[in-house]
Enzyme design. Sequence first.
Site, PDB file in Angstrom:
ATOM      1  N   PHE B 242       0.823  -1.222   0.000  1.00 53.72           N
ATOM      2  CA  PHE B 242       0.000   0.000   0.000  1.00 53.72           C
ATOM      3  C   PHE B 242       0.848   1.260   0.000  1.00 53.72           C
ATOM      4  CE2 PHE B 242      -2.102  -3.375   2.553  1.00 53.72           C
ATOM      5  CZ  PHE B 242      -3.018  -3.768   1.594  1.00 53.72           C
ATOM      6  N   GLY B 469      -0.463  -8.449  -4.143  1.00 48.01           N
ATOM      7  CA  GLY B 469      -1.834  -8.850  -3.890  1.00 48.01           C
ATOM      8  C   GLY B 469      -2.760  -8.342  -4.970  1.00 48.01           C
ATOM      9  N   ILE B 617     -10.908  -3.932 -18.172  1.00 50.08           N
ATOM     10  CA  ILE B 617     -10.654  -4.673 -16.941  1.00 50.08           C
ATOM     11  C   ILE B 617      -9.984  -5.984 -17.340  1.00 50.08           C
ATOM     12  CG2 ILE B 617     -11.723  -5.779 -14.941  1.00 50.08           C
ATOM     13  CD1 ILE B 617     -11.686  -2.647 -14.965  1.00 50.08           C
ATOM     14  N   LEU B 618      -8.717  -6.118 -16.949  1.00 49.33           N
ATOM     15  CA  LEU B 618      -7.898  -7.217 -17.458  1.00 49.33           C
ATOM     16  C   LEU B 618      -8.326  -8.556 -16.874  1.00 49.33           C
ATOM     17  CD1 LEU B 618      -4.568  -5.243 -17.068  1.00 49.33           C
ATOM     18  CD2 LEU B 618      -5.777  -5.737 -19.216  1.00 49.33           C
ATOM     19  N   GLU B 693      -6.189   1.841  -6.626  1.00 52.80           N
ATOM     20  CA  GLU B 693      -6.312   3.012  -5.749  1.00 52.80           C
ATOM     21  C   GLU B 693      -7.677   3.666  -5.904  1.00 52.80           C
ATOM     22  OE1 GLU B 693      -1.662   4.005  -5.174  1.00 52.80           O
ATOM     23  OE2 GLU B 693      -2.677   5.239  -6.659  1.00 52.80           O
TER      24      GLU B 693
END
Lengths: 214, 732, 316
Positions: B242, B469, B617-618, B693
Amino acid sequence: MAPPIEFEIRRRTLFAGSAAIAIGAATGQRAAAQSSAALAPSGAEDSTITLTVNGEEQELTIDNRTTLLDALRENLKLTGTKKGCDHGQCGACTCTVNGQRVNSCLSLAVMHDGDEIQTIEGVGTPDNLDPMQAAFVANDGFQCGYCTPGQIMSARSVLEEIRAGIPSHVTDDLTAQIEMTDSEIRERMSGNICRCGAYANILAAITNVAEEQA
Amino acid sequence: MEFNQPAGDNMFDDSKVVGKPTHRIDGPLKVSGQAPYAYERHDVAEGQLVGYPVVSTIAQGRITNMDTDAALNAPGVIDIVTALETGEMPMPSDMNAAPLFGGAEVAHYHQAIGVVVAETLEQARAAAALIKVDYEETKGSYDLEAAWQEMREDRSDPVSRVGDFESAFEAAEVTLDQEYRTPSQSHAMMEPHATIAQWQDGKLTIWTSNQMIEWNRQALATTLEIDPDDVRVDSPYIGGGFGSKLFLRAEAVLAALGARKAGRPVKVMLPRPMVMNNTTHRASTIQRIRIGAQADGKITAIAHEAISHTFPGGAGENAVDQTRRFYAGDNRLIVKHLAEMHLPEANAMRAPGEAAGLMALEIAMDEMAEKLGMDPVEFRAINDTQVDPEDPDKPFSDRHFVECLNRGAEAFGWGDRNTTPGQRRDGNWLIGHGIAGAYRGGPAMDSGARVRLQPGGTLIVETDMTDIGTGSYTIIAQTAAETMGLPLDAVEVRLGDSDYPVSAGSGGQWGAASATAGTYAACLALRGEIAKKIGTNDPESLTFENASVRTGEKQMTLASFAADGEIVAEDTMEFGDFRGEEVVSTFAAHFVEVGVHVGTGEIRLRRMLAACDAGRILNPITARSQVIGGMVMGVGAAMMEDLAIDKGRGFFATHDLASYEVPVHMDIPEQEVIFLDTLDPQSSPLKAKGVGELGLCGVAAAIANAVYNATGVRVRDYPVTLDKYLDQLPAA
Amino acid sequence: MRQFSFERASDAAQAAARAAEVEGAKFIAGGTNLLDLMKLEIETPVHLIDVNGLGLDEISATEDGGLRIGALVRNTDLAAHETVRRDYGVLSRALLAGASGQLRNKATTAGNLLQRTRCPYFYDTAQPCNKREPGSGCGALSEGAFSRQLGVVGTSDSCIATHPSDMAVAMRALDATVETITPVGMTRQIPLAEFHQLPGDTPEQENALMPGEIITAVTLPAPVGGTHAYHKVRDRASYAFALVSVALIRQPDGSGRVALGGVAPKPWRSDEADAELPNGARAVMSRLLDGARPTEENAFKITLAERTLAAMLAEE
């Protein structure tokens, strides 16, 4: 009507002690050491114990200070059980001892002589996943994967605990049979933090397994 | 290759693997505890010792003495490295503001000042406690409120000014002028910073947990004053980052120094109670927002002014940035102040800038909609802009924010919401609904990869890209499978090793778009190699599908080309300047329903929904996980996370996972994610942008707005905890 | 964590004698708080006596119709016990509101009573704390300190820490008694009301135990009937310490008992406040929190306690 609650705000004091002088040891221990500083252990500082881990008996000679978590990860090199906080604040170290889930970071290995331990390695392998592990993959119940073994160890125990009739904070009626609800699962899983935020998917995974086993 | 013009029609428009819901290929390893994280790699180096950090216990000052005698004589101790002995070391990079280690100066609380190396953790930890340190303490100021009072009227150096904000605001029919506060936050990833270091023949290898392999390699070389070519960094699995693991951190330096001195490999994991103050955090902010609008809701003037604290020389939290571009309005003023403090270093945390900025802006938008008597969805929609409001000649590459609002509103049932604050109840619970918009840039970074076609027909992809992640393993495999016409299980992805080509790394939500583009480039290079073998210099005439190559009527298995040995190809996707000619960004609308207990003020979320516009969107499975995970972090930001500052002694008092609360299972309700079916040819060859994000942006404000809607009490100071509104709730 | 030697005890009286005899010895049972503190060197025993083998893990009926809970009964087992669920619901509720499933599986009844505060200044050994290091000052009361979670009543100028237990709050409402064995083999009965001590000038002295004295059981009087409830208010929905918690036992005639957690150095209850229960939450709290001295950051706990009780009373 009753009178309002009377109180007075406590004033802050400027702390007088000079940190420059008072603070000693760098990890934070203050210089005025506690009375036990000069004391010494009154016996052996290590112990030999036998643990049964994932069905295998293991004899270990360990420093008494070694936690069950470190015994697994460092001595037995079973690193599936994770260290997230080492203080019982995250649940990543969850494994089972004699069938019950515990935080292995807050338990001394020396206190588990003769105990049966199960870790994620004993649950299933990549080629032969346990239904809960498979459900986590199928529901994307993780992201970084670090809390995941602990989540899975907890999840398996949660289903058993509900079936065994152990109540939780959200159980409406303490004397009635406990239902397998979303809320029951969420509350019981709350000792396993997932900072990636996979909670909704973990719930789905657990629910899938619960339904399959029903 | 260079990405130097918008992507045209390509294979991804007719994809078989990319864009399809695909389970994580690293999943079975993670769920069985077999994925190796940094601290647990017993196999990589023989004879590992354990290093335990010694950290400063003052916020600012000088170390005058470190007495290590007792520690050196403690059982199991091999060696100790102190900051006094190494002296000041070069700053690792210009992205680090606070020094990580070395020298007598103490820059902040829990700064690393030593490492004790012993045979075991138990020994190293006990010995570390025996080190006595004397300091000369310097008194610092840690009061952001005081700094804000000093700087709040200073507009001498604005970030930007367009038109005449002051006059337009004065003339506006409806105005808002409010202040908002966001606290410092901690990344609190589940895996603490950890590194194993080994020196061999003057070369250093670290097995670590880091998001940006090449930055880390360079920084380590710089601070240790060695040749970067003598540093190898390996980080295949990362237990969350993060932003906390973007840069070299102290634990890696301690491991390297400890290993050098002890002459054996050393591993160091930062103890959790040290993480919050030793590493970085998101800085707290105070933000003033003024909005002026016509009665029809059109914004005519908007000003966003903010202050955050920063370690001297750092950048703080850029909370005003999104306001430059998110909403229309002819007259604009953006001001950013920094208050230098010797708190630990403020640096990037997931959606740096926008996460904190939207916490304020999206409450302001809600308040403004109410003043105008407008639906907050509609108010946002009519202030949409398709061009950069500061530079109207610059269009957005692909912006569907209004569609996010509308699709989200419809799916959420926004029309049935509570419209009068404090007026809907369900038993003891006041029910409220909130919405917020989300905006986050869609950057890309150059990204390289190497592909190796194996004699058996499988393909290995190697890149120093990381998977924190986010699903990098899987989307890279999907991209390679798509490009080479292979089934997904014929692709093996190897990540996080500095021996592999330099990639974009994981940060700023640029990873997915960049690293898949780099993989695509490498695969095209491989297709070129195969074309050569076939004897054509036109790879485009070849069809790669079903693990075969077809040219005309001829068809050969891909494996056959590597029968005599693997074929290796490598390339980097370089993103050309043209990309900056348009604004490439991502957008979302967040909707939440909350219950607030009328007696105690406790908040319980009842449902959440996000509608996202982020290009292709992969992998809908991993992308959705990114978004719901962001939403969870937004719940934390809204309701509990507070890295509370002790303003007298200059440190974060809530420095463990019991006192710094992050959401648990019980906090999170049903979550729904809608991805708009959009493509952004300006962004990447795959027409993709990031979502990691975006999922966080705006969430906290949606919750704050819902709490207002439930209770009628407006809280502008995060986290929205009951102590801030309890006394204003109706009698139970 | 300092080095320590280790032994397993099999008899409570002998364990107590050993603890008194070996300098720097401590008992360990669940370990969920002690090990946490040992890792930080807040607790520094040089000898641990593992008491898990003492067999004090039974829950049994007492002669006067009450319940005797062995010191080593795990929190999970106590919360799940049929009699507790039926007759002492407030106790079951309080236990289930605390910690996590994993921790409750380990944590014991006696250990729960002996938990130490979660004050951030107690937990950070670089900070002054009169409880951890007598005479060093109170970090939580120094200028600019963070005190939102800390105590509002029963505190002193040397310490404003709270006792973190939920279980103890319910037990206080149930008029529990702590049963012990001293190093010389005497048994003592200590009313829970007198077990935990207020900080005064000696915040390091937290309870009535003498050196070496070991808790063997907690006894509950015969069930008092009524409706039992425990409401724990916290920032997140689970796995967090209380901002304020309220244990309530209410009789059909409106009388009853109220104990508070999260506000004081011990479970907080008074007969005078109980007597006000028929007059509502404000009346109860005016008595119970009389003389409270919150900080600016935690003054909300006063309002919260009252509102929480009011909500509980309204729910019935």
